[in-house]
Design an enzyme around this catalytic site. Structure first.
Site, mmCIF file in Angstrom:
data_model
loop_
_atom_site.group_PDB
_atom_site.id
_atom_site.type_symbol
_atom_site.label_atom_id
_atom_site.label_comp_id
_atom_site.label_asym_id
_atom_site.label_seq_id
_atom_site.Cartn_x
_atom_site.Cartn_y
_atom_site.Cartn_z
ATOM 1 N N THR A 139 -4.715 -2.501 21.925
ATOM 2 C CA THR A 139 -5.037 -3.178 23.179
ATOM 3 C C THR A 139 -3.780 -3.602 23.937
ATOM 4 O O THR A 139 -2.732 -3.830 23.319
ATOM 5 C CB THR A 139 -5.896 -4.432 22.870
ATOM 6 N N ASP A 140 -3.916 -3.757 25.244
ATOM 7 C CA ASP A 140 -2.791 -4.292 26.033
ATOM 8 C C ASP A 140 -2.585 -5.779 25.762
ATOM 9 O O ASP A 140 -1.575 -6.354 26.155
ATOM 10 C CB ASP A 140 -3.005 -4.036 27.538
ATOM 11 N N GLU A 141 -3.553 -6.412 25.081
ATOM 12 C CA GLU A 141 -3.437 -7.852 24.836
ATOM 13 C C GLU A 141 -2.281 -8.180 23.893
ATOM 14 O O GLU A 141 -1.844 -9.323 23.821
ATOM 15 C CB GLU A 141 -4.756 -8.410 24.293
ATOM 16 N N TYR A 164 -7.110 -12.639 17.886
ATOM 17 C CA TYR A 164 -7.443 -11.206 18.011
ATOM 18 C C TYR A 164 -6.199 -10.391 18.348
ATOM 19 O O TYR A 164 -5.876 -9.416 17.653
ATOM 20 C CB TYR A 164 -8.518 -11.007 19.093
ATOM 21 N N LYS A 168 -4.181 -7.490 16.176
ATOM 22 C CA LYS A 168 -3.996 -6.108 16.638
ATOM 23 C C LYS A 168 -2.498 -5.777 16.690
ATOM 24 O O LYS A 168 -2.080 -4.659 16.346
ATOM 25 C CB LYS A 168 -4.629 -5.898 18.018
HETATM 26 P P1 NAD Z 1 -16.718 -3.059 18.894
HETATM 27 O O1 NAD Z 1 -16.660 -4.458 18.379
HETATM 28 O O2 NAD Z 1 -17.805 -2.675 19.845
HETATM 29 O O3 NAD Z 1 -16.796 -2.034 17.669
HETATM 30 C C1 NAD Z 1 -16.065 -2.212 16.485
HETATM 31 C C2 NAD Z 1 -16.799 -1.470 15.365
HETATM 32 O O4 NAD Z 1 -16.035 -1.620 14.154
HETATM 33 C C3 NAD Z 1 -18.197 -2.020 15.085
HETATM 34 O O5 NAD Z 1 -19.132 -0.958 15.065
HETATM 35 C C4 NAD Z 1 -18.081 -2.656 13.702
HETATM 36 O O6 NAD Z 1 -19.267 -2.546 12.934
HETATM 37 C C5 NAD Z 1 -16.937 -1.844 13.084
HETATM 38 N N1 NAD Z 1 -16.244 -2.580 12.024
HETATM 39 C C6 NAD Z 1 -15.823 -3.880 12.062
HETATM 40 N N2 NAD Z 1 -15.251 -4.195 10.885
HETATM 41 C C7 NAD Z 1 -15.295 -3.087 10.099
HETATM 42 C C8 NAD Z 1 -14.849 -2.800 8.793
HETATM 43 N N3 NAD Z 1 -14.251 -3.729 8.040
HETATM 44 N N4 NAD Z 1 -15.033 -1.549 8.305
HETATM 45 C C9 NAD Z 1 -15.643 -0.586 9.049
HETATM 46 N N5 NAD Z 1 -16.105 -0.819 10.301
HETATM 47 C C10 NAD Z 1 -15.928 -2.054 10.813
HETATM 48 O O7 NAD Z 1 -15.281 -2.782 19.524
HETATM 49 P P2 NAD Z 1 -14.839 -1.758 20.655
HETATM 50 O O8 NAD Z 1 -14.846 -2.463 21.950
HETATM 51 O O9 NAD Z 1 -15.571 -0.498 20.492
HETATM 52 O O10 NAD Z 1 -13.298 -1.545 20.257
HETATM 53 C C11 NAD Z 1 -12.895 -0.479 19.414
HETATM 54 C C12 NAD Z 1 -11.394 -0.546 19.230
HETATM 55 O O11 NAD Z 1 -10.744 -0.466 20.490
HETATM 56 C C13 NAD Z 1 -10.894 -1.822 18.561
HETATM 57 O O12 NAD Z 1 -9.859 -1.481 17.679
HETATM 58 C C14 NAD Z 1 -10.365 -2.649 19.716
HETATM 59 O O13 NAD Z 1 -9.331 -3.508 19.300
HETATM 60 C C15 NAD Z 1 -9.849 -1.555 20.636
HETATM 61 N N6 NAD Z 1 -9.830 -1.931 22.052
HETATM 62 C C16 NAD Z 1 -10.991 -2.257 22.699
HETATM 63 C C17 NAD Z 1 -10.956 -2.595 24.049
HETATM 64 C C18 NAD Z 1 -12.203 -2.952 24.815
HETATM 65 O O14 NAD Z 1 -12.109 -3.311 25.998
HETATM 66 N N7 NAD Z 1 -13.392 -2.835 24.240
HETATM 67 C C19 NAD Z 1 -9.737 -2.621 24.734
HETATM 68 C C20 NAD Z 1 -8.569 -2.303 24.030
HETATM 69 C C21 NAD Z 1 -8.633 -1.941 22.691
HETATM 70 P P1 TYD Z 2 -13.656 -10.300 27.567
HETATM 71 O O1 TYD Z 2 -14.719 -9.352 27.990
HETATM 72 O O2 TYD Z 2 -13.965 -11.262 26.464
HETATM 73 O O3 TYD Z 2 -12.368 -9.423 27.266
HETATM 74 P P2 TYD Z 2 -10.842 -9.888 26.929
HETATM 75 O O4 TYD Z 2 -10.829 -11.318 26.559
HETATM 76 O O5 TYD Z 2 -10.540 -8.997 25.772
HETATM 77 O O6 TYD Z 2 -10.049 -9.567 28.169
HETATM 78 O O7 TYD Z 2 -13.234 -11.165 28.835
HETATM 79 C C1 TYD Z 2 -12.724 -10.569 30.010
HETATM 80 C C2 TYD Z 2 -12.316 -11.680 30.955
HETATM 81 O O8 TYD Z 2 -13.489 -12.404 31.359
HETATM 82 C C3 TYD Z 2 -11.396 -12.714 30.328
HETATM 83 O O9 TYD Z 2 -10.455 -13.146 31.305
HETATM 84 C C4 TYD Z 2 -12.320 -13.869 29.963
HETATM 85 C C5 TYD Z 2 -13.384 -13.794 31.028
HETATM 86 N N1 TYD Z 2 -14.747 -14.222 30.630
HETATM 87 C C6 TYD Z 2 -15.446 -15.148 31.431
HETATM 88 O O10 TYD Z 2 -14.938 -15.629 32.462
HETATM 89 N N2 TYD Z 2 -16.705 -15.497 31.046
HETATM 90 C C7 TYD Z 2 -17.305 -15.005 29.925
HETATM 91 O O11 TYD Z 2 -18.464 -15.394 29.606
HETATM 92 C C8 TYD Z 2 -16.576 -14.047 29.121
HETATM 93 C C9 TYD Z 2 -17.182 -13.471 27.871
HETATM 94 C C10 TYD Z 2 -15.306 -13.693 29.530
#
Ligand code: NAD
Ligand code: TYD
Length: 360
Positions: A139-141, A164, A168
């Site tokens: 993630t960019d975070e 989190y 990461k």
């Molecule tokens: P998500 O929470 O929807 O999915 C994560 C999946 O991992 C779930 O299906 C969960 O059951 C599985 N999981 C959790 N713990 C596990 C374990 N111990 N063993 C096997 N499986 C396990 O998350 P997502 O949004 O699909 O994100 C996927 C990846 O992308 C993550 O690594 C996250 O850090 C990264 N990412 C997500 C975003 C975003 O905006 N969603 C942005 C940047 C990076």
């Molecule tokens: P989120 O979807 O939790 O992603 P991330 O924290 O990984 O960026 O949140 C996106 C942005 O929205 C973040 O600045 C927090 C804000 N946010 C709200 O304002 N209200 C909400 O209920 C949630 C879940 C997030």
């Protein structure tokens, strides 16, 4: 197009039953008709086998689902013995910042130790092979917060704010260490906030869509001026596949669509689209917006500079954001059953991540 660096044949997708994972599995199976995909997931609160129903139905010969925990070394070794895996797309993680504030332990266990266990299993199974690849999705975070100017590049120093993002960041360092120390073939990517079908409704966009449709308040944290850079999940999946096949060993790629929005402007757009798609008799959905106590450690702004991905691998995001947002809202309207099942069994939409708040 950049030179081919790797030719996947059997891909292990971890976290395959989660949001990005299930979209990635579909993308891979469509991208290469010769590919076999092994979907691994523990099925935590965030993952559901229902997210892969069509995949399991349509690809019985090329797809297998395995319920397993990436922290379980014996299970990971067994899997490598059973399947001739040559590529790992590592997505499994605890992924929600607010949950990491209330309950950080699972984040360290899965994101840090789980990644370590998977790296070790791959290292043992692959020994001296160089026709294999471990791709780590991050993630960019990890870069922390930006001020009003500038964007994250691959050279931006790590400065994570939340449990989190710290977990990461640690996992990214492990992958680089295994690449440099043991020669494990690996690539990494750091992407911005994803949105699209199958996103668990604890994250901003699906939460707002579902709460709006239910007539509930739309909780915007703080002053709503925090900025996120939005990337459609299918575009992310196409970028991941480009990196897996064409990325250079040991290299990191930032993935973003140059699409920054303040949270409040984004939520207002959602409300406007809902006013068109599901009009209410008198008022706008925007009347449901409510400013609430800020998230602790809330990063102010994220923005990705995707120059490397564009210049070196020729990737760009093809469809205008507004269309993607409309498609996403329509998906949630059309999949009310999917949302209801989550709300009744796994998450009722309550606020998470306040200090001293209840564990989810
Ligand atoms: P998500 O929470 O929807 O999915 C994560 C999946 O991992 C779930 O299906 C969960 O059951 C599985 N999981 C959790 N713990 C596990 C374990 N111990 N063993 C096997 N499986 C396990 O998350 P997502 O949004 O699909 O994100 C996927 C990846 O992308 C993550 O690594 C996250 O850090 C990264 N990412 C997500 C975003 C975003 O905006 N969603 C942005 C940047 C990076
Ligand atoms: P989120 O979807 O939790 O992603 P991330 O924290 O990984 O960026 O949140 C996106 C942005 O929205 C973040 O600045 C927090 C804000 N946010 C709200 O304002 N209200 C909400 O209920 C949630 C879940 C997030």
């Amino acid at each position: 197009m950049a030179e081919l660096q790797h030719t996947p044949r059997v891909v292990l997708v971890t976290g395959a039953a989660g949001f990005i994972g299930c979209n990635a599995v579909r993308h891979l199976l469509a991208a290469d008709a010769a590919l076999r995909v092994v979907s691994l997931d523990l099925l935590t609160y965030a993952g559901s086998r229902a997210n892969l129903t069509d995949v399991e139905r349509d690809h019985p010969d090329r797809h297998r689902f395995v319920r397993a925990d990436i922290r379980d070394a014996a299970a990971m070794e067994r899997l490598f013995a059973e399947e001739p895996i040559d590529t790992i797309l590592h997505l499994a993680a605890e992924s929600h910042v607010d949950r990491s504030i209330s309950d950080p332990a699972a984040f360290l266990e899965t994101n840090v130790m789980g990644t370590y266990v998977l790296l070790e299993a791959a290292r043992k199974a692959w020994a001296e092979r160089d026709d294999v690849r471990f791709h780590h999705v991050s993630t960019d975070e990890v870069f922390g917060s930006l001020g009003a100017e500038g964007r994250f590049t691959e050279a931006t120093p790590y400065n994570p704010s939340s449990p989190y993002s710290a977990s990461k960041a640690a996992s990214d360092h492990l992958v680089r260490a295994w690449n440099r120390t043991y020669g494990l073939p690996a690539t990494l990517s750091n992407c911005s906030n994803n949105f699209g079908p199958f996103q668990f409704p604890e994250k901003l966009l699906p939460l707002m869509i579902c709460r709006a449709l239910a007539g509930e308040p739309l909780p915007v944290y703080g002053d709503g001026r925090n900025v996120r850079d939005w990337l459609y999940v299918a575009d992310h999946c196409s970028a991941l596949w480009r990196i897996v096949c064409h990325g250079v060993d040991g290299r990191t790629y930032n993935v973003g669509a140059e699409n920054e929005w303040t949270n409040i402007d984004l939520v207002r757009q959602v409300c406007k689209l809902l006013d068109e798609l599901r009009p209410k008799p008198t008022r706008s959905y925007a009347d449901q917006i409510s400013f609430v106590t800020d998230r602790p450690g809330h990063d102010r702004r994220y923005a990705i500079d995707p120059k490397r991905l564009r210049d070196e691998l020729g990737w760009h995001s093809p469809v205008p954001f507004r269309q993607r947002l409309r498609d996403t809202i329509e998906w949630y309207i059309g999949n009310a059953k999917w949302v209801k099942a989550i709300q009744s069994e796994r998450y009722d939409g309550r606020r998470l991540g306040l200090p001293g708040g209840q564990k989810p």
